[in-house]
Design an enzyme around this catalytic site. Structure first.
Site, PDB file in Angstrom:
ATOM      1  N   ASP A  10       0.886  -1.163   0.000  1.00 24.87           N
ATOM      2  CA  ASP A  10       0.000   0.000   0.000  1.00 24.87           C
ATOM      3  C   ASP A  10       0.919   1.206   0.000  1.00 24.87           C
ATOM      4  OD1 ASP A  10      -1.568   2.167   0.744  1.00 24.87           O
ATOM      5  OD2 ASP A  10      -2.686   1.069   2.283  1.00 24.87           O
ATOM      6  N   ASP A  51      -6.552  -0.566  -1.664  1.00 30.12           N
ATOM      7  CA  ASP A  51      -5.466   0.416  -1.769  1.00 30.12           C
ATOM      8  C   ASP A  51      -4.094  -0.242  -1.902  1.00 30.12           C
ATOM      9  OD1 ASP A  51      -5.289  -0.580   0.780  1.00 30.12           O
ATOM     10  OD2 ASP A  51      -5.443   1.347   1.798  1.00 30.12           O
ATOM     11  N   ASP A  52      -4.072  -1.538  -2.234  1.00 30.50           N
ATOM     12  CA  ASP A  52      -2.792  -2.248  -2.355  1.00 30.50           C
ATOM     13  C   ASP A  52      -2.469  -2.579  -3.813  1.00 30.50           C
ATOM     14  OD1 ASP A  52      -1.963  -3.238   0.623  1.00 30.50           O
ATOM     15  OD2 ASP A  52      -4.127  -3.058   0.412  1.00 30.50           O
ATOM     16  N   TYR A 227       5.357  -4.368  15.610  1.00 29.13           N
ATOM     17  CA  TYR A 227       5.394  -5.581  14.808  1.00 29.13           C
ATOM     18  C   TYR A 227       4.819  -5.316  13.429  1.00 29.13           C
ATOM     19  CZ  TYR A 227       6.928  -8.691  18.455  1.00 29.13           C
ATOM     20  OH  TYR A 227       7.677  -9.320  19.392  1.00 29.13           O
ATOM     21  N   LYS A 230       1.786  -8.440   9.357  1.00 25.10           N
ATOM     22  CA  LYS A 230       0.391  -8.847   9.241  1.00 25.10           C
ATOM     23  C   LYS A 230      -0.333  -7.773   8.452  1.00 25.10           C
ATOM     24  CE  LYS A 230      -1.781 -10.807  12.526  1.00 25.10           C
ATOM     25  NZ  LYS A 230      -2.462 -11.103  13.802  1.00 25.10           N
ATOM     26  N   ASP A 285     -14.955   1.028   5.434  1.00 24.17           N
ATOM     27  CA  ASP A 285     -13.688   0.478   4.907  1.00 24.17           C
ATOM     28  C   ASP A 285     -13.798  -1.035   4.716  1.00 24.17           C
ATOM     29  OD1 ASP A 285     -12.886   3.079   4.992  1.00 24.17           O
ATOM     30  OD2 ASP A 285     -11.154   2.747   6.296  1.00 24.17           O
TER      31      ASP A 285
HETATM   32  P1  13P Z   1      -5.289  -0.619   4.818  1.00 25.13           P
HETATM   33  O1  13P Z   1      -4.524  -1.659   5.610  1.00 25.13           O
HETATM   34  O2  13P Z   1      -5.954  -1.214   3.605  1.00 25.13           O
HETATM   35  O3  13P Z   1      -4.441   0.555   4.482  1.00 25.13           O
HETATM   36  O4  13P Z   1      -6.500  -0.122   5.722  1.00 25.13           O
HETATM   37  C1  13P Z   1      -6.190   0.478   6.947  1.00 25.13           C
HETATM   38  C2  13P Z   1      -7.380   1.014   7.672  1.00 25.13           C
HETATM   39  O5  13P Z   1      -7.210   1.559   8.732  1.00 25.13           O
HETATM   40  C3  13P Z   1      -8.727   0.898   7.078  1.00 25.13           C
HETATM   41  O6  13P Z   1      -9.705   1.526   7.885  1.00 25.13           O
HETATM   42 MG    MG Z   2      -4.974  -2.106   2.069  1.00 25.50          MG
HETATM   43 MG    MG Z   3      -4.164   2.066   3.275  1.00 21.39          MG
HETATM   44 MG    MG Z   4      -2.068  -2.002   3.902  1.00 27.80          MG
END
Ligand code: 13P
Ligand code: MG
Ligand code: MG
Ligand code: MG
Ligand code: 13P
Ligand code: MG
Length: 374
Positions: A10, A51-52, A227, A230, A285
């Site tokens: 990302d 978003d990746d 960490y 993940k 999200d």
């Molecule tokens: P991402 O890991 O896809 O960037 O999403 C992070 C997040 O906080 C979504 O609410």
């Molecule tokens: Mg993402």
């Molecule tokens: Mg993101």
């Molecule tokens: Mg990410």
């Protein structure tokens, strides 16, 4: 031998965490074309989920190759540069280190890689997910390679009958184990049923002696006191001829099972299998998305992709994901929607503990009952 590497990061969200801006994808595609012309890659393809950005690459350098990993790192630096220019959200989010040193382990980007002798016909599926974690592949991998109710071939294909070996990582203790399935299936399920900690890293065919599946389970590394490893995961599954048929590898996703991730990486939500054009999680999200890109690999060439979840037969899972999302959302800040305290990606608990510690008092038998209630 050919190596298939799927490396993802990302490097900035458009808008928020929902998608990748087309300028970033275009830049990654230019870099892939350059690497093909220079002979570094045999072939390459760029796709995004949420978003990746994923770089799907074939080459002859083997897994964890410095040349390939540094190419991916440089490409993600270039897309980060554009993300900063456009003010995208979390520009460079997954590039956790300032300098590249050898390979990507612990640097932020995720990668699934496998090296194999190409068969005369080599069907491969690349799964890309957003808003979840590598343990999200545990349930579908179990179904593909160890559940005869999912995979008919386990029963009726001579070459699958002996079963598969699962390599499982313990992310908390930085150790691994190999389970021989079906003999040790029940032992294994005790572990991989807890996907926040135990994650299937790869699967091998016992009959063929070759790799069948690989996930982006990086060993956890400590960077800047936190960490990493993940994150929104990818997975490669080889299919047919002693391995799950393409349809058997896709079948687990006909059920919108619950995964950890979604809003702020801190909620359980159903995973929704979608065509590439719908891989833009925006509601809370989420729900977390998975896309499947099908390729036939020939002399290292990536013939494809086919957008495998672009099939109305997955409409039921998409509907189910929407219904389960409605149900879980109504829990608001309560479990099981919100993750248990130890699995939250975001938390206010540390500061709450500091602020409220003096107000917690022991529960004693000496409870003063208000006079009016006696
Ligand atoms: P991402 O890991 O896809 O960037 O999403 C992070 C997040 O906080 C979504 O609410
Ligand atoms: Mg993402
Ligand atoms: Mg993101
Ligand atoms: Mg990410
Ligand atoms: P075809 O008969 O279409 O080749 O399919 C065979 C098969 O194994 C499907 O899983
Ligand atoms: Mg995430």
């Amino acid at each position: 031998m050919i190596t298939l590497s799927v490396i993802k990061a990302d490097t900035g969200g458009f808008v928020g965490h929902s998608a990748v801006h087309p300028r970033l994808t275009a830049e990654a595609r230019r870099e892939i074309e350059r690497a093909k012309s220079s002979g570094l890659l045999v072939d390459g393809h760029v796709e995004s989920c949420g978003d990746d950005i994923s770089l799907i690459m074939t080459h002859t350098y083997g897994p964890e190759a410095g040349l390939i990993h540094s190419f991916a790192w440089d490409t993600f630096q270039a897309t980060t540069h554009i993300a900063k220019d456009l003010g995208l959200y979390g520009a460079g989010q997954d590039l956790l280190s300032d300098a590249f040193s050898g390979n990507l382990r612990g640097m932020g980007p995720g990668y699934a890689e496998m090296e194999f002798e190409e068969r005369p016909s080599e069907p491969v599926l690349c799964f890309l997910a957003d808003k979840t974690e590598p343990g999200a592949w545990n349930l579908p991998l179990y179904k593909m390679f160890a559940d005869p109710s999912n995979t008919a071939g386990l029963v009726i294909d001579e070459m699958m009958h002996a079963g598969f070996a699962f390599e499982v990582y313990d992310l908390c203790e930085d150790r691994r184990i190999v389970f021989d399935c079906p003999a040790e299936l029940y032992d294994m399920l005790m572990y991989i049923g807890a996907p926040a900690r135990y994650v299937v890293h790869g699967v091998r065919s016992k009959t063929l002696g070759t790799t069948a599946a690989a996930t982006s389970t990086q060993r956890l590394s400590l960077i800047a006191g936190r960490y990493v490893g993940k994150d929104d995961p990818v997975m490669i599954v080889r299919c047919q001829s002693g391995l799950p048929a393409v349809g058997e590898a896709l079948e687990p996703f006909a059920f919108a099972y619950s995964v950890a991730g979604c809003m702020r990486g801190s909620h359980h939500a159903p995973i929704m299998p979608v065509p590439v054009g719908q891989a833009h999680p925006s509601r809370f999200d989420g729900p977390p998305r998975v896309v499947a890109l099908g390729f036939q690999i020939k002399d290292g060439r990536l013939v494809g992709p086919r957008d495998m979840f672009d099939d109305p037969a997955f409409d039921g899972a998409r509907r189910q994901a929407t219904e389960v999302m409605d149900y879980l959302r109504r829990h608001g800040p309560f479990e099981p929607h919100r993750l248990p305290l130890e699995d939250l990606e975001y938390t206010t608990m540390a500061s709450l503990t500091r602020r409220l510690s003096h107000r917690w008092t022991p529960i004693t038998t000496e409870v003063a009952t208000p006079a009016g209630l006696r």
